[in-house]
Scaffold this motif. Sequence first.
Motif, PDB file in Angstrom:
ATOM      1  N   CYS A   1      -8.374   2.387  -7.905  1.00 24.46           N
ATOM      2  CA  CYS A   1      -7.641   1.297  -7.250  1.00 24.46           C
ATOM      3  C   CYS A   1      -7.961  -0.001  -7.972  1.00 24.46           C
ATOM      4  O   CYS A   1      -9.115  -0.237  -8.372  1.00 24.46           O
ATOM      5  CB  CYS A   1      -8.040   1.202  -5.778  1.00 24.46           C
ATOM      6  SG  CYS A   1      -7.214  -0.164  -4.903  1.00 24.46           S
ATOM      7  N   THR A   2      -6.953  -0.855  -8.158  1.00 27.66           N
ATOM      8  CA  THR A   2      -7.162  -2.153  -8.819  1.00 27.66           C
ATOM      9  C   THR A   2      -7.775  -3.179  -7.897  1.00 27.66           C
ATOM     10  O   THR A   2      -8.056  -4.306  -8.313  1.00 27.66           O
ATOM     11  CB  THR A   2      -5.824  -2.693  -9.357  1.00 27.66           C
ATOM     12  OG1 THR A   2      -4.853  -2.656  -8.302  1.00 27.66           O
ATOM     13  CG2 THR A   2      -5.324  -1.859 -10.521  1.00 27.66           C
ATOM     14  N   ALA A   3      -7.941  -2.834  -6.626  1.00 29.55           N
ATOM     15  CA  ALA A   3      -8.590  -3.692  -5.623  1.00 29.55           C
ATOM     16  C   ALA A   3      -7.966  -5.079  -5.549  1.00 29.55           C
ATOM     17  O   ALA A   3      -8.604  -6.086  -5.857  1.00 29.55           O
ATOM     18  CB  ALA A   3     -10.088  -3.795  -5.900  1.00 29.55           C
ATOM     19  N   PRO A   4      -6.697  -5.157  -5.113  1.00 30.98           N
ATOM     20  CA  PRO A   4      -6.082  -6.482  -4.957  1.00 30.98           C
ATOM     21  C   PRO A   4      -6.807  -7.339  -3.921  1.00 30.98           C
ATOM     22  O   PRO A   4      -6.646  -8.552  -3.896  1.00 30.98           O
ATOM     23  CB  PRO A   4      -4.657  -6.149  -4.506  1.00 30.98           C
ATOM     24  CG  PRO A   4      -4.717  -4.772  -3.960  1.00 30.98           C
ATOM     25  CD  PRO A   4      -5.767  -4.070  -4.738  1.00 30.98           C
TER      26      PRO A   4
ATOM     27  N   ARG B   1       0.848  -1.189   0.000  1.00 30.18           N
ATOM     28  CA  ARG B   1       0.000   0.000   0.000  1.00 30.18           C
ATOM     29  C   ARG B   1       0.882   1.237   0.000  1.00 30.18           C
ATOM     30  O   ARG B   1       2.057   1.185   0.381  1.00 30.18           O
ATOM     31  CB  ARG B   1      -0.928   0.018   1.210  1.00 30.18           C
ATOM     32  CG  ARG B   1      -0.227   0.187   2.536  1.00 30.18           C
ATOM     33  CD  ARG B   1      -1.212   0.166   3.694  1.00 30.18           C
ATOM     34  NE  ARG B   1      -0.530   0.259   4.964  1.00 30.18           N
ATOM     35  CZ  ARG B   1      -0.207   1.398   5.566  1.00 30.18           C
ATOM     36  NH1 ARG B   1      -0.507   2.552   4.986  1.00 30.18           N
ATOM     37  NH2 ARG B   1       0.413   1.394   6.732  1.00 30.18           N
ATOM     38  N   ILE B   2       0.322   2.358  -0.408  1.00 34.08           N
ATOM     39  CA  ILE B   2       1.049   3.624  -0.418  1.00 34.08           C
ATOM     40  C   ILE B   2       0.345   4.600   0.515  1.00 34.08           C
ATOM     41  O   ILE B   2      -0.890   4.595   0.610  1.00 34.08           O
ATOM     42  CB  ILE B   2       1.150   4.194  -1.860  1.00 34.08           C
ATOM     43  CG1 ILE B   2       2.159   5.347  -1.919  1.00 34.08           C
ATOM     44  CG2 ILE B   2      -0.205   4.619  -2.393  1.00 34.08           C
ATOM     45  CD1 ILE B   2       2.517   5.765  -3.332  1.00 34.08           C
ATOM     46  N   GLY B   3       1.133   5.405   1.222  1.00 37.11           N
ATOM     47  CA  GLY B   3       0.537   6.359   2.150  1.00 37.11           C
ATOM     48  C   GLY B   3       1.581   7.311   2.693  1.00 37.11           C
ATOM     49  O   GLY B   3       2.664   7.460   2.122  1.00 37.11           O
ATOM     50  N   ILE B   4       1.262   7.950   3.821  1.00 35.13           N
ATOM     51  CA  ILE B   4       2.152   8.918   4.462  1.00 35.13           C
ATOM     52  C   ILE B   4       2.561   8.365   5.817  1.00 35.13           C
ATOM     53  O   ILE B   4       1.743   7.804   6.539  1.00 35.13           O
ATOM     54  CB  ILE B   4       1.446  10.277   4.633  1.00 35.13           C
ATOM     55  CG1 ILE B   4       1.175  10.910   3.257  1.00 35.13           C
ATOM     56  CG2 ILE B   4       2.270  11.234   5.487  1.00 35.13           C
ATOM     57  CD1 ILE B   4       0.266  12.106   3.308  1.00 35.13           C
ATOM     58  N   SER B   5       3.829   8.524   6.158  1.00 35.47           N
ATOM     59  CA  SER B   5       4.310   8.046   7.455  1.00 35.47           C
ATOM     60  C   SER B   5       5.415   8.961   7.970  1.00 35.47           C
ATOM     61  O   SER B   5       6.201   9.499   7.201  1.00 35.47           O
ATOM     62  CB  SER B   5       4.840   6.616   7.337  1.00 35.47           C
ATOM     63  OG  SER B   5       5.358   6.175   8.580  1.00 35.47           O
TER      64      SER B   5
ATOM     65  N   SER C   1      -4.498   2.138  -0.795  1.00 38.63           N
ATOM     66  CA  SER C   1      -4.028   2.977   0.305  1.00 38.63           C
ATOM     67  C   SER C   1      -4.627   2.541   1.645  1.00 38.63           C
ATOM     68  O   SER C   1      -4.287   3.092   2.684  1.00 38.63           O
ATOM     69  CB  SER C   1      -4.385   4.446   0.049  1.00 38.63           C
ATOM     70  OG  SER C   1      -5.782   4.590  -0.147  1.00 38.63           O
ATOM     71  N   CYS C   2      -5.526   1.527   1.618  1.00 41.02           N
ATOM     72  CA  CYS C   2      -6.164   1.053   2.850  1.00 41.02           C
ATOM     73  C   CYS C   2      -5.163   0.296   3.719  1.00 41.02           C
ATOM     74  O   CYS C   2      -4.295  -0.416   3.208  1.00 41.02           O
ATOM     75  CB  CYS C   2      -7.357   0.164   2.520  1.00 41.02           C
ATOM     76  SG  CYS C   2      -6.953  -1.174   1.380  1.00 41.02           S
ATOM     77  N   LYS C   3      -5.277   0.440   5.028  1.00 36.74           N
ATOM     78  CA  LYS C   3      -4.340  -0.221   5.944  1.00 36.74           C
ATOM     79  C   LYS C   3      -4.600  -1.720   6.027  1.00 36.74           C
ATOM     80  O   LYS C   3      -3.683  -2.515   6.194  1.00 36.74           O
ATOM     81  CB  LYS C   3      -4.429   0.422   7.339  1.00 36.74           C
ATOM     82  CG  LYS C   3      -3.842   1.812   7.389  1.00 36.74           C
ATOM     83  CD  LYS C   3      -3.692   2.305   8.805  1.00 36.74           C
ATOM     84  CE  LYS C   3      -3.001   3.667   8.826  1.00 36.74           C
ATOM     85  NZ  LYS C   3      -2.823   4.194  10.181  1.00 36.74           N
ATOM     86  N   ASN C   4      -5.873  -2.109   5.939  1.00 33.53           N
ATOM     87  CA  ASN C   4      -6.230  -3.528   5.986  1.00 33.53           C
ATOM     88  C   ASN C   4      -7.061  -3.870   4.757  1.00 33.53           C
ATOM     89  O   ASN C   4      -8.072  -3.215   4.489  1.00 33.53           O
ATOM     90  CB  ASN C   4      -7.034  -3.842   7.252  1.00 33.53           C
ATOM     91  CG  ASN C   4      -6.244  -3.550   8.508  1.00 33.53           C
ATOM     92  OD1 ASN C   4      -5.162  -4.075   8.703  1.00 33.53           O
ATOM     93  ND2 ASN C   4      -6.784  -2.681   9.369  1.00 33.53           N
ATOM     94  N   MET C   5      -6.613  -4.891   4.030  1.00 32.45           N
ATOM     95  CA  MET C   5      -7.361  -5.290   2.830  1.00 32.45           C
ATOM     96  C   MET C   5      -8.650  -6.001   3.241  1.00 32.45           C
ATOM     97  O   MET C   5      -8.612  -7.000   3.965  1.00 32.45           O
ATOM     98  CB  MET C   5      -6.510  -6.203   1.941  1.00 32.45           C
ATOM     99  CG  MET C   5      -5.419  -5.469   1.201  1.00 32.45           C
ATOM    100  SD  MET C   5      -4.964  -6.266  -0.356  1.00 32.45           S
ATOM    101  CE  MET C   5      -4.366  -7.840   0.200  1.00 32.45           C
ATOM    102  N   GLN C   6      -9.787  -5.446   2.780  1.00 31.97           N
ATOM    103  CA  GLN C   6     -11.075  -6.068   3.059  1.00 31.97           C
ATOM    104  C   GLN C   6     -11.367  -7.155   2.019  1.00 31.97           C
ATOM    105  O   GLN C   6     -10.638  -7.315   1.042  1.00 31.97           O
ATOM    106  CB  GLN C   6     -12.174  -4.993   3.039  1.00 31.97           C
ATOM    107  CG  GLN C   6     -11.918  -3.815   3.959  1.00 31.97           C
ATOM    108  CD  GLN C   6     -11.806  -4.220   5.415  1.00 31.97           C
ATOM    109  OE1 GLN C   6     -12.535  -5.094   5.878  1.00 31.97           O
ATOM    110  NE2 GLN C   6     -10.884  -3.590   6.140  1.00 31.97           N
ATOM    111  N   LYS C   7     -12.457  -7.862   2.228  1.00 34.16           N
ATOM    112  CA  LYS C   7     -12.795  -8.937   1.293  1.00 34.16           C
ATOM    113  C   LYS C   7     -13.581  -8.438   0.090  1.00 34.16           C
ATOM    114  O   LYS C   7     -13.792  -9.169  -0.876  1.00 34.16           O
ATOM    115  CB  LYS C   7     -13.591 -10.024   2.023  1.00 34.16           C
ATOM    116  CG  LYS C   7     -12.729 -10.780   3.046  1.00 34.16           C
ATOM    117  CD  LYS C   7     -13.501 -11.924   3.663  1.00 34.16           C
ATOM    118  CE  LYS C   7     -12.605 -12.689   4.640  1.00 34.16           C
ATOM    119  NZ  LYS C   7     -13.328 -13.806   5.292  1.00 34.16           N
TER     120      LYS C   7
END
Length: 527
Positions: free
Chosen positions: A162-165, A107-111, A145-151
């Motif tokens: 988003c390609t929704a992996p 994922r990509i984001g800010i840290s 960019s989500c922290k946890n991939m949902q189903k």
Amino acid sequence: MINLSVIPKEPGCYIYRDIEKNIIYVGKAKNLKKRISSYFSKKNHDTKTQNLVKSIFDIEFIVTNNEIEALLLESILIKKHSPKYNIDLKDSKNYAYIYISEENFPRIGISRNKSEKGKFYGPFISAKERDYVLDILKKTFKIRSCKNMQKRPCLRHHIKNCTAPCTGNIASKKYLDQIKKAEYILKGNIESLISKLKDEMIIKSKNLQFEEAILIREEISAIENLKTKQNINRQKNYDEDIIAYIEKDGNIHIIVFNVLKGTLYDKKYFKFEYVENFFEEFLIQYYSENRPPSEIIISGFPKDFEDFSKEYNPNALLEFLSKKRESKVSFKVPKKGEKKELLNLAMKNLEILVLGNDLKVEALKNKLMLENPPKVIECFDISHLSGNFTVASMVQFRDGKADKKNYRRYKIKTVTGIDDFKSISEVVFRRYSKLLKENSKMPDLIIIDGGKGQLSSAFYELKKLNLKIPVVSIAKREEEIYAPGTENALPITKNEKASLFIQEIRDEAHRFAITYNKLLRKKDLIK
């Protein structure tokens, strides 16, 4: 014990220890005897050096063959012992990075926390620029960019960002290819990525894969727009560090801009107490931990460095840096052109960081033609709800920043209904008659939220109290600033530094007044 007679006139390092045998300072010299003796013979040391000299109980020295060896040895000793009186180079700010996580589908984001597993790019000086880059990368390469991939896919997938992996509809290899493209940009390799994508687009077109070719064309267009907006691709085949420094209140503030092949990719800020020859010591310590670039761009050397260079060969420093880099390093003092512009940019950032509040106060002094800088400013605002729960706020700014412990809030006692003029009169009189009674120090400037009517009310109360405090008002609609006795607004545009500072103070007074008004209404409702 200290015995200067045994110190040789050779190049080398010297080590100062205190009475408890702790190493408190490490230095180097072309002539050890001359340098060490200067600590005890010179009378006008700065405060930190005076304290150092008082703490010296014992001296050790290590003779080297030349100055280069002394420099190398000094950097090793400082790193190993972290002596008390050597400058402490800890980066004073944690800037945000663009972060790509270490996962099967990153994922990509800010840290701001570099302890996480993944890759970090930055830090970014401008939050606006950082967010713009991040947004373009997410949309262009459709990275999650989500922290946890949902189903099941989220809204970003439905709007094709988003390609929704998470759905399993994209292969890991294809997704990681998109990640690599984002990394190309973050590393500054924009031209090579565009060239690569154009080759891919041609191949897709030849294979009649027109939909995929169109998607690649859209990626190229987005990347080119990003390149134009940032203007980050200065065609250079060498690296640069731009170093600017300011001395203020006995402290040295240094900023380092790192430029990699024309791309500004990092900024570091350091602050430490002034010591003699601080610049040379800074360069040695900083480049002991960081690889020197081929060019170090500076505005000039501090005077104490120039004085020291008469007995210490500055070429030795360049040789030291060149050995660390394993290729030639040079200093540049630009007078004009692109390098000068970069240096100006670094200095501007440093001035904002170190002198920002001072510059605001000075701008206000000049625009209002005050005799002295308004170090203490007080601002009043009135708040009510259709004439009910009328309150006033007074906020204080000291040396350009909010001094919240001196904020005050007032319930208006003598006014009924809507009458901002009388409300201002009451609160101004209450505030400054109290200060007079307590024999307290008056502010250097008073700001009233409102137009000429509110200003006249405040000015009248100050005259009654025989107070000659400069006072102005700011009217909200056009941010016009008025002074007593003037028919028209002062010639200060709303985007000037002085006006922006007044707006900042007024907005804080407004916020504080509304907060109090809401509190009273809430209490009344509960009652």
